[in-house]
Enzyme design. Structure first.
Site, PDB file in Angstrom:
ATOM      1  N   ASP A 161      -7.592  -6.445  -8.110  1.00  0.00           N
ATOM      2  CA  ASP A 161      -6.618  -7.530  -8.169  1.00  0.00           C
ATOM      3  C   ASP A 161      -5.207  -7.014  -8.492  1.00  0.00           C
ATOM      4  O   ASP A 161      -5.045  -6.064  -9.254  1.00  0.00           O
ATOM      5  CB  ASP A 161      -7.092  -8.514  -9.254  1.00  0.00           C
ATOM      6  CG  ASP A 161      -6.482  -9.886  -9.116  1.00  0.00           C
ATOM      7  OD1 ASP A 161      -5.789 -10.143  -8.114  1.00  0.00           O
ATOM      8  OD2 ASP A 161      -6.703 -10.715 -10.032  1.00  0.00           O
ATOM      9  N   GLU A 215      -6.197  -9.843   0.361  1.00  0.00           N
ATOM     10  CA  GLU A 215      -5.486 -11.032  -0.111  1.00  0.00           C
ATOM     11  C   GLU A 215      -4.041 -10.634  -0.406  1.00  0.00           C
ATOM     12  O   GLU A 215      -3.791  -9.511  -0.833  1.00  0.00           O
ATOM     13  CB  GLU A 215      -6.139 -11.571  -1.395  1.00  0.00           C
ATOM     14  CG  GLU A 215      -5.330 -12.686  -2.063  1.00  0.00           C
ATOM     15  CD  GLU A 215      -6.128 -13.478  -3.080  1.00  0.00           C
ATOM     16  OE1 GLU A 215      -7.292 -13.849  -2.788  1.00  0.00           O
ATOM     17  OE2 GLU A 215      -5.594 -13.714  -4.176  1.00  0.00           O
TER      18      GLU A 215
END
Ligand SMILES: [Zn+2]
Length: 351
Positions: free
Chosen positions: A88, A148
């Site tokens: 992330d 993402e």
């Protein structure tokens, strides 16, 4: 001959199937996460390993350790379904390379440092940032991973026009993304309910979901998803394809178990959190009520935020870090029960 499925010990890409991220900073949460998945009967694909580059810096862990802990939980609980692993908020080429090396199957690329919010039109604000995303994505060329793009940590909410521009530019630059995380209306602090006008927040979620549907049908990604029970039903209504990330709430549940079972250790954690709060709060958006009172209550939103942002100081502390992990091992059953209850509530609210 009856053949039983074996647990999948390696993560895999999820694509645009709706999914749910279960971050774990202690390496002890996956069994409870899996029990919550089972208890809820959710159809969301779990992302059992999820850790940001910033979390790794603060806890002193590596991507490989995070993945190994999730795989150990999968094996212990006999989880045979698919699961993902999300590296992330990756900011640099080196961070992307490290995540790929460790075997992560989802890369969340964060170009925040290159966004110019004084810019004016979307091209001036996001142009350089999206070129940076393309550079980061090239590191993963040929790898079978989900990508993402996150712009959730900007000062101002993302407008639907900006979101449309970002998606269009990513397509033009050839970045094969499966989700985008905008900055929605309202205040999305970690580990507590959303603050703001729910009608406005719903409109923001719906507008961004519409952009995602019109710009290729990728997933709308919601960061800081812990404890946002009021918006989950709205999300389920407006976003047919979504990804939600939680993390802080599983650390707070760990503290809850320690507070009940080992009050002296909890007191020592509070002391360190109180010392470190002023410095650690700088990198997170918090409400005015955030802090670490001497009698910190894990149901108080201000204390939850204060204890949340100081996780690194506690987990990297020479004595307290190992003491906390040992306590979680000693009370593994209680921790799994607490996580099952708490994350099941999240997953059920998303139906
Ligand atoms: Zn984020």
């Amino acid at each position: 001959v009856v053949t039983r499925a074996a647990p999948k010990l390696r993560p895999q890409p999820i694509g645009t199937a709706s999914s749910f991220g279960l971050g774990d900073r202690t390496g002890r949460a996956t069994p409870g996460h899996i029990r919550a998945l089972r208890a809820s009967g959710t159809t969301l694909v779990p992302v059992l390993a999820q850790q940001s580059a910033r979390e790794l810096e603060r806890t002193g862990r590596t991507f490989a350790e995070v993945l190994a802990a999730a795989a150990a939980g999968v094996e212990a609980e006999g989880w045979t379904g698919p699961w993902g692993a999300d590296a992330d908020h990756l900011r640099t080429v080196d961070e992307v390379a490290a995540a790929l090396d460790a075997g992560f199957t989802m890369l969340t690329l964060d170009p925040s440092a290159h966004i110019d919010e004084t810019g004016g039109d979307p091209a001036a604000v996001f142009g350089r940032a999206l070129a940076h995303v393309a550079e980061l994505a090239r590191v993963a060329d040929g790898a079978d991973v989900d990508i993402e793009v996150s712009v959730d940590e900007t000062a101002e909410p993302t407008t639907p026009d900006e979101h449309r521009f970002i998606a269009g530019e990513l397509h033009r630059l050839g970045v094969p993304f499966t989700s985008i995380a905008p900055h929605f209306a309202g205040r999305w602090q970690k580990g507590v309910e959303v603050e703001g006008d729910l009608t406005e927040i719903r409109a923001s979620l719906a507008a961004h979901a519409r952009v995602a549907a019109e710009s290729g049908g990728y997933k709308l990604s919601v960061h800081s998803g812990s404890d946002k029970f009021s918006v989950y039903p709205l999300l389920a209504q407006v976003a047919p394809r979504l990804h939600v990330k939680t993390s802080g709430t599983s650390y707070l549940e760990a503290l809850r178990v320690v507070a009940a079972a080992e009050p002296e250790l909890f007191r020592a954690i509070i002391d360190v959190a109180r010392e470190r709060f002023a410095a650690d709060r700088a990198t997170y958006a918090l409400s005015e009520s955030a802090g670490v009172p001497a009698e910190a209550d894990l149901d108080d939103p201000g204390a939850r935020q204060g204890l949340h942002v100081t996780f690194g100081a506690v987990l990297a502390h020479r004595e307290l870090g190992p003491a906390l992990l040992t306590a979680l091992d000693r009370h593994a059953g209680a921790y799994a029960d607490a996580l099952e209850r708490h994350l099941c509530r999240h997953l059920e609210a998303l139906r």
